[in-house]
Design a protein around this motif. Structure first.
Motif, PDB file in Angstrom:
ATOM      1  N   GLY A  59       0.798  -1.218   0.000  1.00 25.85           N
ATOM      2  CA  GLY A  59       0.000   0.000   0.000  1.00 25.85           C
ATOM      3  C   GLY A  59       0.832   1.269   0.000  1.00 25.85           C
ATOM      4  O   GLY A  59       0.436   2.278  -0.597  1.00 25.85           O
ATOM      5  N   SER A  60       1.982   1.241   0.649  1.00 29.81           N
ATOM      6  CA  SER A  60       2.858   2.414   0.652  1.00 29.81           C
ATOM      7  C   SER A  60       3.318   2.765  -0.756  1.00 29.81           C
ATOM      8  O   SER A  60       3.417   3.941  -1.127  1.00 29.81           O
ATOM      9  CB  SER A  60       4.078   2.166   1.551  1.00 29.81           C
ATOM     10  N   GLU A  61       3.591   1.729  -1.568  1.00 34.80           N
ATOM     11  CA  GLU A  61       4.020   1.964  -2.945  1.00 34.80           C
ATOM     12  C   GLU A  61       2.852   2.463  -3.797  1.00 34.80           C
ATOM     13  O   GLU A  61       3.045   3.311  -4.676  1.00 34.80           O
ATOM     14  CB  GLU A  61       4.593   0.680  -3.540  1.00 34.80           C
ATOM     15  N   ASP A  82       0.573   0.146  13.694  1.00 33.37           N
ATOM     16  CA  ASP A  82       0.201   1.268  14.565  1.00 33.37           C
ATOM     17  C   ASP A  82       1.382   1.987  15.204  1.00 33.37           C
ATOM     18  O   ASP A  82       1.200   2.829  16.072  1.00 33.37           O
ATOM     19  CB  ASP A  82      -0.755   0.799  15.653  1.00 33.37           C
ATOM     20  N   GLY A  83       2.596   1.691  14.783  1.00 37.25           N
ATOM     21  CA  GLY A  83       3.746   2.376  15.362  1.00 37.25           C
ATOM     22  C   GLY A  83       3.806   3.843  14.948  1.00 37.25           C
ATOM     23  O   GLY A  83       3.390   4.216  13.854  1.00 37.25           O
ATOM     24  N   LEU A  84       4.328   4.692  15.838  1.00 41.81           N
ATOM     25  CA  LEU A  84       4.412   6.122  15.565  1.00 41.81           C
ATOM     26  C   LEU A  84       5.265   6.402  14.331  1.00 41.81           C
ATOM     27  O   LEU A  84       4.900   7.215  13.472  1.00 41.81           O
ATOM     28  CB  LEU A  84       4.980   6.861  16.776  1.00 41.81           C
ATOM     29  N   ALA A  85       6.403   5.718  14.232  1.00 42.18           N
ATOM     30  CA  ALA A  85       7.294   5.946  13.090  1.00 42.18           C
ATOM     31  C   ALA A  85       6.591   5.603  11.781  1.00 42.18           C
ATOM     32  O   ALA A  85       6.760   6.293  10.768  1.00 42.18           O
ATOM     33  CB  ALA A  85       8.570   5.122  13.249  1.00 42.18           C
ATOM     34  N   GLU A  86       5.784   4.534  11.791  1.00 42.15           N
ATOM     35  CA  GLU A  86       5.068   4.134  10.584  1.00 42.15           C
ATOM     36  C   GLU A  86       4.009   5.167  10.223  1.00 42.15           C
ATOM     37  O   GLU A  86       3.823   5.500   9.051  1.00 42.15           O
ATOM     38  CB  GLU A  86       4.420   2.761  10.797  1.00 42.15           C
ATOM     39  N   ARG A  87       3.312   5.684  11.209  1.00 43.67           N
ATOM     40  CA  ARG A  87       2.305   6.715  10.932  1.00 43.67           C
ATOM     41  C   ARG A  87       2.959   7.945  10.301  1.00 43.67           C
ATOM     42  O   ARG A  87       2.450   8.494   9.314  1.00 43.67           O
ATOM     43  CB  ARG A  87       1.594   7.125  12.225  1.00 43.67           C
ATOM     44  N   ILE A  88       4.065   8.371  10.881  1.00 43.97           N
ATOM     45  CA  ILE A  88       4.752   9.547  10.346  1.00 43.97           C
ATOM     46  C   ILE A  88       5.217   9.289   8.923  1.00 43.97           C
ATOM     47  O   ILE A  88       5.078  10.142   8.034  1.00 43.97           O
ATOM     48  CB  ILE A  88       5.943   9.922  11.251  1.00 43.97           C
ATOM     49  N   ARG A  89       5.767   8.101   8.682  1.00 39.20           N
ATOM     50  CA  ARG A  89       6.261   7.762   7.340  1.00 39.20           C
ATOM     51  C   ARG A  89       5.134   7.830   6.304  1.00 39.20           C
ATOM     52  O   ARG A  89       5.310   8.413   5.219  1.00 39.20           O
ATOM     53  CB  ARG A  89       6.870   6.357   7.356  1.00 39.20           C
ATOM     54  N   VAL A  90       3.993   7.254   6.644  1.00 40.40           N
ATOM     55  CA  VAL A  90       2.881   7.189   5.694  1.00 40.40           C
ATOM     56  C   VAL A  90       2.266   8.571   5.475  1.00 40.40           C
ATOM     57  O   VAL A  90       1.907   8.944   4.354  1.00 40.40           O
ATOM     58  CB  VAL A  90       1.823   6.175   6.174  1.00 40.40           C
ATOM     59  N   LEU A  91       2.146   9.349   6.536  1.00 45.32           N
ATOM     60  CA  LEU A  91       1.635  10.715   6.380  1.00 45.32           C
ATOM     61  C   LEU A  91       2.585  11.548   5.531  1.00 45.32           C
ATOM     62  O   LEU A  91       2.152  12.355   4.701  1.00 45.32           O
ATOM     63  CB  LEU A  91       1.415  11.358   7.751  1.00 45.32           C
ATOM     64  N   ASP A  92       3.873  11.346   5.713  1.00 47.03           N
ATOM     65  CA  ASP A  92       4.847  12.070   4.895  1.00 47.03           C
ATOM     66  C   ASP A  92       4.813  11.625   3.440  1.00 47.03           C
ATOM     67  O   ASP A  92       5.151  12.399   2.527  1.00 47.03           O
ATOM     68  CB  ASP A  92       6.265  11.873   5.453  1.00 47.03           C
ATOM     69  N   GLY A  94       2.131  11.128   1.889  1.00 52.20           N
ATOM     70  CA  GLY A  94       1.002  11.821   1.266  1.00 52.20           C
ATOM     71  C   GLY A  94      -0.365  11.386   1.721  1.00 52.20           C
ATOM     72  O   GLY A  94      -1.371  11.838   1.161  1.00 52.20           O
ATOM     73  N   ALA A  95      -0.444  10.510   2.734  1.00 52.79           N
ATOM     74  CA  ALA A  95      -1.754  10.138   3.260  1.00 52.79           C
ATOM     75  C   ALA A  95      -2.378  11.342   3.972  1.00 52.79           C
ATOM     76  O   ALA A  95      -1.675  12.159   4.567  1.00 52.79           O
ATOM     77  CB  ALA A  95      -1.637   8.964   4.226  1.00 52.79           C
ATOM     78  N   ASP A  96      -3.698  11.431   3.908  1.00 52.18           N
ATOM     79  CA  ASP A  96      -4.406  12.539   4.558  1.00 52.18           C
ATOM     80  C   ASP A  96      -4.889  12.173   5.957  1.00 52.18           C
ATOM     81  O   ASP A  96      -5.077  13.054   6.792  1.00 52.18           O
ATOM     82  CB  ASP A  96      -5.612  12.949   3.711  1.00 52.18           C
ATOM     83  N   ASP A  97      -5.095  10.892   6.205  1.00 57.35           N
ATOM     84  CA  ASP A  97      -5.545  10.449   7.521  1.00 57.35           C
ATOM     85  C   ASP A  97      -5.113   9.007   7.700  1.00 57.35           C
ATOM     86  O   ASP A  97      -4.804   8.302   6.730  1.00 57.35           O
ATOM     87  CB  ASP A  97      -7.068  10.587   7.656  1.00 57.35           C
ATOM     88  N   TYR A  98      -5.110   8.548   8.965  1.00 62.00           N
ATOM     89  CA  TYR A  98      -4.552   7.242   9.307  1.00 62.00           C
ATOM     90  C   TYR A  98      -5.422   6.647  10.399  1.00 62.00           C
ATOM     91  O   TYR A  98      -5.610   7.246  11.452  1.00 62.00           O
ATOM     92  CB  TYR A  98      -3.117   7.449   9.800  1.00 62.00           C
ATOM     93  N   LEU A  99      -5.975   5.455  10.152  1.00 59.94           N
ATOM     94  CA  LEU A  99      -6.867   4.802  11.104  1.00 59.94           C
ATOM     95  C   LEU A  99      -6.347   3.395  11.356  1.00 59.94           C
ATOM     96  O   LEU A  99      -6.126   2.625  10.421  1.00 59.94           O
ATOM     97  CB  LEU A  99      -8.286   4.760  10.543  1.00 59.94           C
ATOM     98  N   VAL A 100      -6.157   3.072  12.630  1.00 64.49           N
ATOM     99  CA  VAL A 100      -5.567   1.782  13.000  1.00 64.49           C
ATOM    100  C   VAL A 100      -6.666   0.745  13.213  1.00 64.49           C
ATOM    101  O   VAL A 100      -7.665   0.998  13.894  1.00 64.49           O
ATOM    102  CB  VAL A 100      -4.709   1.927  14.270  1.00 64.49           C
ATOM    103  N   LYS A 101      -6.474  -0.432  12.636  1.00 68.53           N
ATOM    104  CA  LYS A 101      -7.378  -1.558  12.855  1.00 68.53           C
ATOM    105  C   LYS A 101      -7.096  -2.191  14.223  1.00 68.53           C
ATOM    106  O   LYS A 101      -5.932  -2.236  14.641  1.00 68.53           O
ATOM    107  CB  LYS A 101      -7.188  -2.626  11.784  1.00 68.53           C
ATOM    108  N   PRO A 102      -8.113  -2.717  14.879  1.00 65.97           N
ATOM    109  CA  PRO A 102      -9.545  -2.646  14.540  1.00 65.97           C
ATOM    110  C   PRO A 102     -10.103  -1.265  14.881  1.00 65.97           C
ATOM    111  O   PRO A 102      -9.600  -0.584  15.772  1.00 65.97           O
ATOM    112  CB  PRO A 102     -10.164  -3.727  15.427  1.00 65.97           C
ATOM    113  N   PHE A 103     -11.155  -0.861  14.184  1.00 67.97           N
ATOM    114  CA  PHE A 103     -11.747   0.441  14.423  1.00 67.97           C
ATOM    115  C   PHE A 103     -13.266   0.307  14.378  1.00 67.97           C
ATOM    116  O   PHE A 103     -13.817  -0.657  13.840  1.00 67.97           O
ATOM    117  CB  PHE A 103     -11.283   1.455  13.369  1.00 67.97           C
TER     118      PHE A 103
END
Length: 229
Positions: A59-61, A82-92, A94-103
């Motif tokens: 998905g990142s690609e 759900d790691g912080l580093a992964e969230r930052i990487r994905v937002l950087d 170009g993702a607009d929002d990030y939701l961790v499963k389960p939700f």
């Protein structure tokens, strides 16, 4: 609105698709990253809901390629990472929002509404033309203070036209906005929907004008034109 869901877990995909359909959206589902990437190249979408752990292409690609093509479509990442580093990487990326499963689906639906609201109306909760007011994420419309009774197809048609109120919308664009891969809309079906929408907009100060050979235009008109149409 038309949404692409890129998710390989069939049970999660089924729940998300049902939620989005209930919200009045057309939804295409891709279970592999390469299929999602191809769909994003071939079709126009209003939102991408993207899992990161996709087979064939991560998905990142998919996200990186989307942004490299200069597409500003909003992207909601839904993932178990759900790691912080992964969230930052994905937002950087170009993702607009990030939701961790389960939700909870209620939170997912709220985030979808927020992203679509920002994308479709530049942060404004409503679009207005003449006496017509349209709440795009809320799937509601009014003539002044009177609610319009629209079917899901009629609202989808109004939505597609309202988003392009300053330019012509082709029949192909209308069909794409109203249907997902599993649905078909005949020419006659589109004509019927346009006719019914025109009738319901008669007192709104707006009209759906046919631009011969090109498509349709939602425009503000004076009372004399509405009466004579």
């Amino acid at each position: 609105m038309r949404i692409l869901l890129a998710e390989d877990d069939s049970s999660i995909a089924e729940g998300i698709c049902a939620s989005l359909h209930h919200g009045g959206h057309a939804v295409d589902h891709a279970a592999r990253g390469n299929l999602a990437d191809a769909a994003l190249r071939d079709y126009e979408y209003d939102l991408l809901v993207l899992d990161l752990g996709l087979p064939a292409l991560d998905g990142s690609e998919v996200l990186r390629r989307l942004r490299d093509r200069g597409t500003s479509m909003p992207v909601l990442v839904v993932t178990a990472r759900d790691g912080l580093a992964e969230r930052i990487r994905v937002l950087d990326l170009g993702a607009d929002d990030y939701l961790v499963k389960p939700f909870e689906l209620a939170e997912f639906e709220a985030r979808v509404r927020a992203l679509l609201r920002r994308a479709s109306s530049q942060g404004k909760p409503e679009l207005q033309l003449g006496r017509l007011r349209v709440d795009l994420p809320g799937h509601r419309a009014w003539i002044e203070q009177t609610p319009l009774d629209l079917t899901a197809r009629e609202f989808g048609l109004l939505e597609a036209l309202a988003l392009r109120a300053d330019r012509v919308t082709s029949r192909a664009q209308l069909v794409a906005a109203l249907c997902n891969w599993d649905q078909e809309l005949t020419d006659n079906g589109l004509d019927i929907a346009i006719h019914r929408l025109r009738r319901k907009l008669r007192d709104s100060g707006t009209s759906v004008r046919t631009i011969r050979g090109l498509g349709y235009l939602l425009e503000e008109v004076n009372e004399a034109r509405i009466t004579s149409s």
